[in-house]
Design a protein around this motif. Structure first.
Motif, PDB file in Angstrom:
ATOM      1  N   LYS A  68     -41.956  39.907  38.364  1.00 54.93           N
ATOM      2  CA  LYS A  68     -43.229  39.420  37.928  1.00 54.93           C
ATOM      3  C   LYS A  68     -44.267  40.686  37.966  1.00 54.93           C
ATOM      4  N   PHE A  71     -46.988  40.619  35.391  1.00 53.43           N
ATOM      5  CA  PHE A  71     -47.889  39.414  35.302  1.00 53.43           C
ATOM      6  C   PHE A  71     -49.066  39.912  36.266  1.00 53.43           C
ATOM      7  N   GLU A 137     -47.468  37.343  27.424  1.00 51.64           N
ATOM      8  CA  GLU A 137     -46.475  37.917  28.537  1.00 51.64           C
ATOM      9  C   GLU A 137     -45.728  36.577  29.117  1.00 51.64           C
ATOM     10  N   ARG A 138     -46.397  35.365  29.572  1.00 54.08           N
ATOM     11  CA  ARG A 138     -45.745  34.411  30.020  1.00 54.08           C
ATOM     12  C   ARG A 138     -44.895  33.520  29.106  1.00 54.08           C
ATOM     13  N   ASN A 220     -49.736  29.261  25.818  1.00 54.35           N
ATOM     14  CA  ASN A 220     -49.550  28.362  26.904  1.00 54.35           C
ATOM     15  C   ASN A 220     -48.962  27.258  26.609  1.00 54.35           C
ATOM     16  N   THR A 223     -45.385  27.962  26.113  1.00 54.70           N
ATOM     17  CA  THR A 223     -44.514  28.106  27.468  1.00 54.70           C
ATOM     18  C   THR A 223     -44.368  26.642  28.006  1.00 54.70           C
ATOM     19  N   THR A 251     -46.334  26.715  37.534  1.00 57.88           N
ATOM     20  CA  THR A 251     -46.537  27.425  36.322  1.00 57.88           C
ATOM     21  C   THR A 251     -47.325  26.368  35.613  1.00 57.88           C
TER      22      THR A 251
END
Length: 361
Positions: A68, A71, A137-138, A220, A223, A251
Motif C-alpha cells: 500500500k 496509496f 490506484e484503488r 470509486n 471499486t 475501504t
C-alpha cells in the motif's frame, strides 16, 4: 483557499468580477463573519494535515506496508498540498481582514493578487487531480491486482504525482502568457480566476475539476462494486475471512466518505464557474448597488468558494484519520447488536419485564 470574510450589507459589490486593484472590496471589522472563523479553520487544516502526514510517514516505514505504499504516497502528497494551500492563502485573507483597508491600498501593483490567484488555482486543482489518481490506484488494486502488483510501483506513483503538480503549476501560469487573468473577487478579500468575457482559462479550470470528480466517482463506484462482489463470494465460501471483511468494510466507508465530501465541496464552485463563463461573466455581482435578491446571489457564489475551501480541512480526516475511528465505532455497534440478540440477553429482558409487571401490580 480561505475567502471567509464578508462585507457589511451596504457595501458595494462591484469588486466581484472587476479587475484587480480597483479599490472596491473592503474587509471591515464590523463584518458578519469573525476573523476567528478563518483563523480557526487555518489552524484546524494545518493540524489535521500535519497529523495525517505523520501517520503516513509511520505507516510507510512499517515493514508490512509495501503493498500500500503507492496509496500512502498519494495520501501524504494530498495532505502536503492541502497544508501548503492553507499556509499560503489563509494568512493573506486574515491580514486583509484585520487591516480594514481596501485590497488596492495594500496591493497597488496587483502582484499579491496574482500570487493569491496562482495559489488558489494550484492548490485547488492539484487535490482534485490527486484524488482522481488515488481512486484509479484503488480501482486497479482491487479489480486488477496482478497488473497492479507488476506495473504500479512507488517510483511510478512518485512520477505521476510530480506530473500532477507540474500540470497544476503550468495551468496556473497561463495568465503570464496572456491566457486569462486573476482578479479581485467579491467581497474584496481574495483573488481568483476572472470569469469576465467568457474566460477560456476559467472554463479549463472548471472542466478539469469536474472531470476529476467524474473520474473519482466512477473509479470509486467500480471499486465498491468489486468489493461487494468479493464479500458475497467469500460469505458463501467455507471460510468467510473476517480480516478481509474488515478491510473491505473500512475501504467501503472511506470511499463513500471521499465521494460525498468531494462532491459537496467542489461541485457548487465548478458548476458556478461554468455558468458564469457561459454567461460571459455577466454575473449578479457586477452591479453598483445590488438589491437584496442580487446580494443573495452573490452570497451563494461566495458560499460555493467557502465549501471548496473546506475540502482542505476535511481531506485528512476523510482519507486517513477517520478510517480507524469509523471502523471501530461500526465494530462496537455491531458487537452491541449481536450481544443483545443472543438468548441470554433475551432472557434478561424477559425477567426484567416480569419484575416490572409484579411491581406495577
Amino acid at each position: 483557499m480561505s475567502p471567509w470574510q464578508q462585507r457589511p450589507p451596504n457595501a458595494s459589490a462591484a469588486g466581484g468580477l472587476a479587475p484587480r486593484g480597483n479599490g472596491t472590496g473592503r474587509a471591515e471589522r464590523g463584518s458578519a463573519v469573525s476573523v476567528a472563523i478563518p483563523l480557526t479553520m487555518m489552524l484546524t487544516g494545518i493540524v489535521g494535515n500535519a497529523l495525517a502526514m505523520l501517520l503516513v510517514f509511520r505507516s510507510y516505514r512499517a515493514k508490512g506496508s509495501r503493498r500500500k505504499r503507492s496509496f500512502l504516497l498519494c495520501i501524504g502528497s494530498l495532505a502536503l498540498t492541502d497544508m501548503l494551500g492553507q499556509l499560503l492563502t489563509s494568512p493573506i485573507v486574515i491580514s486583509v481582514y484585520l487591516s480594514g483597508r481596501p485590497w488596492a491600498t495594500m496591493d497597488p501593483s496587483g502582484r499579491l493578487c496574482d500570487f493569491f490567484g496562482f495559489s488558489m488555482t494550484v492548490f485547488g486543482l492539484c487535490p482534485l487531480l490527486i484524488a482522481s489518481a488515488m481512486a484509479v490506484e484503488r480501482a486497479l488494486a482491487i479489480r486488477a491486482p496482478h497488473w497492479y502488483a507488476s506495473h504500479l510501483s512507488p517510483r511510478a506513483t512518485e512520477r505521476g504525482l510530480l506530473a500532477i503538480w507540474a500540470a497544476g503549476v503550468a495551468l496556473a501560469l497561463l495568465p503570464l502568457a496572456g491566457l486569462g487573468r486573476y482578479s479581485l473577487q467579491w467581497p474584496g478579500t481574495w483573488c481568483f480566476i476572472s470569469t469576465a468575457g467568457g474566460s477560456a482559462f476559467a472554463a479549463a479550470f472548471a472542466s478539469l475539476g469536474l472531470l476529476s470528480l467524474v473520474v473519482t466517482g466512477a473509479c470509486n463506484l467500480a471499486t465498491i462494486q468489486a468489493l461487494v462482489s468479493r464479500c458475497r463470494a467469500k460469505a458463501g465460501g467455507a471460510q468467510p475471512g473476517s480480516r478481509w471483511g474488515r478491510i473491505a468494510t473500512e475501504t467501503l466507508l472511506q470511499l463513500l466518505g471521499i465521494m460525498c465530501v468531494l462532491s459537496a465541496c467542489w461541485s457548487p464552485l465548478l458548476i458556478t464557474m461554468l455558468r458564469m463563463v457561459a454567461e460571459h461573466g455577466a454575473g449578479p455581482c457586477r452591479g453598483e448597488s445590488p438589491r437584496w435578491e442580487v446580494r443573495r446571489e452573490c452570497d451563494l457564489s461566495l458560499t460555493a468558494v467557502r465549501l471548496a475551501s473546506l475540502n482542505q480541512i476535511l481531506d485528512p480526516w476523510v482519507y486517513l484519520l477517520l478510517r480507524k475511528i469509523l471502523l471501530r465505532r461500526c465494530r462496537q455497534a455491531a458487537s452491541a447488536v449481536s450481544k443483545c440478540s443472543n438468548a441470554e440477553c433475551r432472557e434478561r429482558s424477559l425477567t426484567a419485564s416480569e419484575g416490572t409487571r409484579r411491581t406495577a401490580a
